[in-house]
Scaffold this motif. Structure first.
Motif, PDB file in Angstrom:
ATOM      1  N   ALA A   1       0.844  -1.182   0.000  1.00  0.00           N
ATOM      2  CA  ALA A   1       0.000   0.000   0.000  1.00  0.00           C
ATOM      3  C   ALA A   1       0.883   1.237   0.000  1.00  0.00           C
ATOM      4  O   ALA A   1       0.522   2.280  -0.521  1.00  0.00           O
ATOM      5  N   LYS A   2       2.041   1.094   0.600  1.00  0.00           N
ATOM      6  CA  LYS A   2       3.019   2.169   0.637  1.00  0.00           C
ATOM      7  C   LYS A   2       4.393   1.535   0.523  1.00  0.00           C
ATOM      8  O   LYS A   2       4.752   0.669   1.298  1.00  0.00           O
ATOM      9  N   SER A   3       5.162   1.915  -0.467  1.00  0.00           N
ATOM     10  CA  SER A   3       6.438   1.258  -0.736  1.00  0.00           C
ATOM     11  C   SER A   3       7.473   1.563   0.340  1.00  0.00           C
ATOM     12  O   SER A   3       7.357   2.524   1.096  1.00  0.00           O
ATOM     13  N   ALA A   4       8.505   0.723   0.395  1.00  0.00           N
ATOM     14  CA  ALA A   4       9.585   0.888   1.367  1.00  0.00           C
ATOM     15  C   ALA A   4      10.882   1.204   0.645  1.00  0.00           C
ATOM     16  O   ALA A   4      11.130   0.720  -0.459  1.00  0.00           O
ATOM     17  N   ARG A   5      11.693   2.004   1.275  1.00  0.00           N
ATOM     18  CA  ARG A   5      12.996   2.351   0.701  1.00  0.00           C
ATOM     19  C   ARG A   5      13.973   1.216   0.954  1.00  0.00           C
ATOM     20  O   ARG A   5      14.010   0.631   2.040  1.00  0.00           O
ATOM     21  N   HIS A   6      14.786   0.914  -0.069  1.00  0.00           N
ATOM     22  CA  HIS A   6      15.760  -0.170   0.074  1.00  0.00           C
ATOM     23  C   HIS A   6      16.876   0.221   1.033  1.00  0.00           C
ATOM     24  O   HIS A   6      17.406   1.320   0.967  1.00  0.00           O
ATOM     25  N   GLU A   7      17.207  -0.691   1.935  1.00  0.00           N
ATOM     26  CA  GLU A   7      18.309  -0.478   2.865  1.00  0.00           C
ATOM     27  C   GLU A   7      19.149  -1.746   2.914  1.00  0.00           C
ATOM     28  O   GLU A   7      18.645  -2.800   3.252  1.00  0.00           O
ATOM     29  N   GLY A   8      20.434  -1.641   2.594  1.00  0.00           N
ATOM     30  CA  GLY A   8      21.307  -2.808   2.665  1.00  0.00           C
ATOM     31  C   GLY A   8      21.899  -3.185   1.324  1.00  0.00           C
ATOM     32  O   GLY A   8      21.497  -2.688   0.267  1.00  0.00           O
ATOM     33  N   SER A   9      22.864  -4.098   1.363  1.00  0.00           N
ATOM     34  CA  SER A   9      23.601  -4.504   0.170  1.00  0.00           C
ATOM     35  C   SER A   9      23.030  -5.775  -0.451  1.00  0.00           C
ATOM     36  O   SER A   9      22.543  -6.665   0.246  1.00  0.00           O
ATOM     37  N   LEU A  10      23.095  -5.846  -1.779  1.00  0.00           N
ATOM     38  CA  LEU A  10      22.671  -7.048  -2.504  1.00  0.00           C
ATOM     39  C   LEU A  10      23.889  -7.847  -2.976  1.00  0.00           C
ATOM     40  O   LEU A  10      23.751  -8.798  -3.742  1.00  0.00           O
ATOM     41  N   GLU A  11      25.067  -7.453  -2.493  1.00  0.00           N
ATOM     42  CA  GLU A  11      26.293  -8.127  -2.894  1.00  0.00           C
ATOM     43  C   GLU A  11      26.253  -9.600  -2.480  1.00  0.00           C
ATOM     44  O   GLU A  11      25.879  -9.932  -1.363  1.00  0.00           O
ATOM     45  N   GLY A  12      26.633 -10.452  -3.400  1.00  0.00           N
ATOM     46  CA  GLY A  12      26.683 -11.879  -3.103  1.00  0.00           C
ATOM     47  C   GLY A  12      25.443 -12.652  -3.473  1.00  0.00           C
ATOM     48  O   GLY A  12      25.421 -13.881  -3.370  1.00  0.00           O
ATOM     49  N   CYS A  13      24.386 -11.959  -3.911  1.00  0.00           N
ATOM     50  CA  CYS A  13      23.145 -12.660  -4.301  1.00  0.00           C
ATOM     51  C   CYS A  13      23.278 -13.166  -5.736  1.00  0.00           C
ATOM     52  O   CYS A  13      22.565 -12.729  -6.645  1.00  0.00           O
ATOM     53  N   THR A  14      24.193 -14.089  -5.933  1.00  0.00           N
ATOM     54  CA  THR A  14      24.525 -14.557  -7.280  1.00  0.00           C
ATOM     55  C   THR A  14      23.788 -15.828  -7.691  1.00  0.00           C
ATOM     56  O   THR A  14      23.792 -16.198  -8.859  1.00  0.00           O
TER      57      THR A  14
ATOM     58  N   GLY B   1       8.627  -9.910 -14.107  1.00  0.00           N
ATOM     59  CA  GLY B   1       9.521 -10.749 -13.320  1.00  0.00           C
ATOM     60  C   GLY B   1      10.586  -9.994 -12.553  1.00  0.00           C
ATOM     61  O   GLY B   1      11.393 -10.595 -11.852  1.00  0.00           O
ATOM     62  N   LYS B   2      10.619  -8.667 -12.658  1.00  0.00           N
ATOM     63  CA  LYS B   2      11.643  -7.879 -11.974  1.00  0.00           C
ATOM     64  C   LYS B   2      11.268  -7.659 -10.515  1.00  0.00           C
ATOM     65  O   LYS B   2      10.152  -7.283 -10.190  1.00  0.00           O
ATOM     66  N   LEU B   3      12.232  -7.897  -9.648  1.00  0.00           N
ATOM     67  CA  LEU B   3      12.008  -7.757  -8.218  1.00  0.00           C
ATOM     68  C   LEU B   3      12.681  -6.492  -7.702  1.00  0.00           C
ATOM     69  O   LEU B   3      13.763  -6.126  -8.155  1.00  0.00           O
ATOM     70  N   SER B   4      12.067  -5.854  -6.737  1.00  0.00           N
ATOM     71  CA  SER B   4      12.668  -4.650  -6.167  1.00  0.00           C
ATOM     72  C   SER B   4      13.847  -5.034  -5.285  1.00  0.00           C
ATOM     73  O   SER B   4      13.896  -6.134  -4.718  1.00  0.00           O
ATOM     74  N   ALA B   5      14.808  -4.119  -5.167  1.00  0.00           N
ATOM     75  CA  ALA B   5      15.984  -4.365  -4.329  1.00  0.00           C
ATOM     76  C   ALA B   5      15.577  -4.566  -2.876  1.00  0.00           C
ATOM     77  O   ALA B   5      16.194  -5.345  -2.145  1.00  0.00           O
ATOM     78  N   TYR B   6      14.521  -3.886  -2.446  1.00  0.00           N
ATOM     79  CA  TYR B   6      14.034  -4.017  -1.066  1.00  0.00           C
ATOM     80  C   TYR B   6      13.617  -5.449  -0.783  1.00  0.00           C
ATOM     81  O   TYR B   6      13.987  -6.029   0.243  1.00  0.00           O
ATOM     82  N   VAL B   7      12.847  -6.046  -1.691  1.00  0.00           N
ATOM     83  CA  VAL B   7      12.358  -7.416  -1.511  1.00  0.00           C
ATOM     84  C   VAL B   7      13.517  -8.408  -1.469  1.00  0.00           C
ATOM     85  O   VAL B   7      13.562  -9.290  -0.612  1.00  0.00           O
ATOM     86  N   VAL B   8      14.470  -8.258  -2.393  1.00  0.00           N
ATOM     87  CA  VAL B   8      15.606  -9.179  -2.459  1.00  0.00           C
ATOM     88  C   VAL B   8      16.440  -9.102  -1.186  1.00  0.00           C
ATOM     89  O   VAL B   8      16.792 -10.124  -0.592  1.00  0.00           O
ATOM     90  N   PHE B   9      16.745  -7.893  -0.739  1.00  0.00           N
ATOM     91  CA  PHE B   9      17.554  -7.738   0.464  1.00  0.00           C
ATOM     92  C   PHE B   9      16.839  -8.282   1.697  1.00  0.00           C
ATOM     93  O   PHE B   9      17.424  -9.016   2.500  1.00  0.00           O
ATOM     94  N   GLN B  10      15.572  -7.929   1.878  1.00  0.00           N
ATOM     95  CA  GLN B  10      14.849  -8.325   3.079  1.00  0.00           C
ATOM     96  C   GLN B  10      14.707  -9.840   3.189  1.00  0.00           C
ATOM     97  O   GLN B  10      14.832 -10.402   4.281  1.00  0.00           O
ATOM     98  N   PHE B  11      14.440 -10.516   2.076  1.00  0.00           N
ATOM     99  CA  PHE B  11      14.288 -11.970   2.147  1.00  0.00           C
ATOM    100  C   PHE B  11      15.625 -12.629   2.453  1.00  0.00           C
ATOM    101  O   PHE B  11      15.701 -13.548   3.287  1.00  0.00           O
ATOM    102  N   ASN B  12      16.694 -12.188   1.791  1.00  0.00           N
ATOM    103  CA  ASN B  12      18.020 -12.735   2.073  1.00  0.00           C
ATOM    104  C   ASN B  12      18.408 -12.495   3.529  1.00  0.00           C
ATOM    105  O   ASN B  12      18.949 -13.382   4.196  1.00  0.00           O
ATOM    106  N   ASP B  13      18.119 -11.306   4.028  1.00  0.00           N
ATOM    107  CA  ASP B  13      18.471 -10.959   5.404  1.00  0.00           C
ATOM    108  C   ASP B  13      17.674 -11.795   6.406  1.00  0.00           C
ATOM    109  O   ASP B  13      18.201 -12.235   7.429  1.00  0.00           O
ATOM    110  N   PHE B  14      16.409 -12.026   6.093  1.00  0.00           N
ATOM    111  CA  PHE B  14      15.546 -12.843   6.949  1.00  0.00           C
ATOM    112  C   PHE B  14      16.054 -14.284   7.020  1.00  0.00           C
ATOM    113  O   PHE B  14      16.203 -14.857   8.101  1.00  0.00           O
ATOM    114  N   VAL B  15      16.343 -14.878   5.865  1.00  0.00           N
ATOM    115  CA  VAL B  15      16.827 -16.261   5.830  1.00  0.00           C
ATOM    116  C   VAL B  15      18.189 -16.358   6.513  1.00  0.00           C
ATOM    117  O   VAL B  15      18.473 -17.323   7.233  1.00  0.00           O
TER     118      VAL B  15
END
Length: 226
Positions: free
Chosen positions: A56-69, A89-103
């Motif tokens: 409903a309201k987007s979030a600003r990306h925080e953190g590095s995506l380095e290593g998500c190869t 099929g394009k994912l936002s940097a916020y989604v990629v970082f948050q899921f990696n950080d969570f796992v």
């Protein structure tokens, strides 16, 4: 859009393949790694589904995506992709970082638990970490032993708080078993717009998911000295 390739760190991909019970290339060299059929019946699928939903309201990306190869294939056949925040099929940097950080948080919590269990049985920290790496097929190329050793030395000695049990099999604490939404008591809205931000929603969901027992409890714990 029925399928996406989700960027993820190599060691986290191997970790997820074990807990999501996915066939790997190492097991079946002739075939490609098995896609994950998205489901809200486990903590990882629930978190990913929440992150992919249109905010409903987007979030600003925080953190590095380095290593998500590496790439985790995610099959969306059981969900209406129109509800997801995807553009071809394009994912936002916020989604990629948050899921990696969570796992990664769950991966490390399980590592600390694993080391503590082995050390209690008179194993060395080195052997404990190595056995953890072998269990999840994590190589030095995926994640260096020294990196895990430093993490254990800095944080592994902390006493872990007891985990709260989920109220149902498929939904974590503070989530409605009917809708999978945050309970009214946990909802927080913006004082300016009255709309939940994606960041606030996932922060509450993540807190509830992290309170669940460690995933290792779902597997047979194999100790080298037993």
């Amino acid at each position: 859009m029925k399928r996406i390739d989700f960027p993820i760190k190599p060691h986290l991909l191997k970790y997820l393949q074990v807990h999501l019970k996915l066939a790997t290339v190492a097991e079946f060299p002739v075939f490609k790694a098995e896609d994950y059929l998205l489901s809200k019946s486990n903590r990882f699928g629930f978190a990913l589904n929440q992150l992919l939903r249109k905010p409903a309201k987007s979030a600003r990306h925080e953190g590095s995506l380095e290593g998500c190869t590496a790439r985790l294939g995610v099959d969306l056949r059981n969900f209406n992709a129109a509800y997801y925040d995807l553009l071809q099929g394009k994912l936002s940097a916020y989604v990629v970082f948050q899921f990696n950080d969570f796992v990664d948080d769950i991966f490390k919590a399980e590592l600390y638990w694993w080391v503590a269990q082995h050390v209690e049985r008179r194993s060395t920290i080195k052997d404990a970490i190595r056995s953890f790496m072998v269990f999840y097929d994590v190589s030095e190329d995926d994640l260096a032993y020294e990196t895990l050793k430093k993490s254990v030395q800095r944080n592994g000695g902390l006493r872990l708080r007891k985990k709260k049990k989920a109220k149902s099999e498929n939904f974590p604490v503070n989530l409605s078993p009917k809708t999978g939404e945050l309970s009214p008591k946990k909802r927080k809205t913006s004082p300016k717009t009255g709309v939940l931000s994606q960041k606030d929603v996932f922060a509450a969901v993540r807190q509830s998911l992290m309170a669940l027992p460690l995933p290792i409890s779902e597997l047979d714990f194999l100790h080298a000295g037993r």
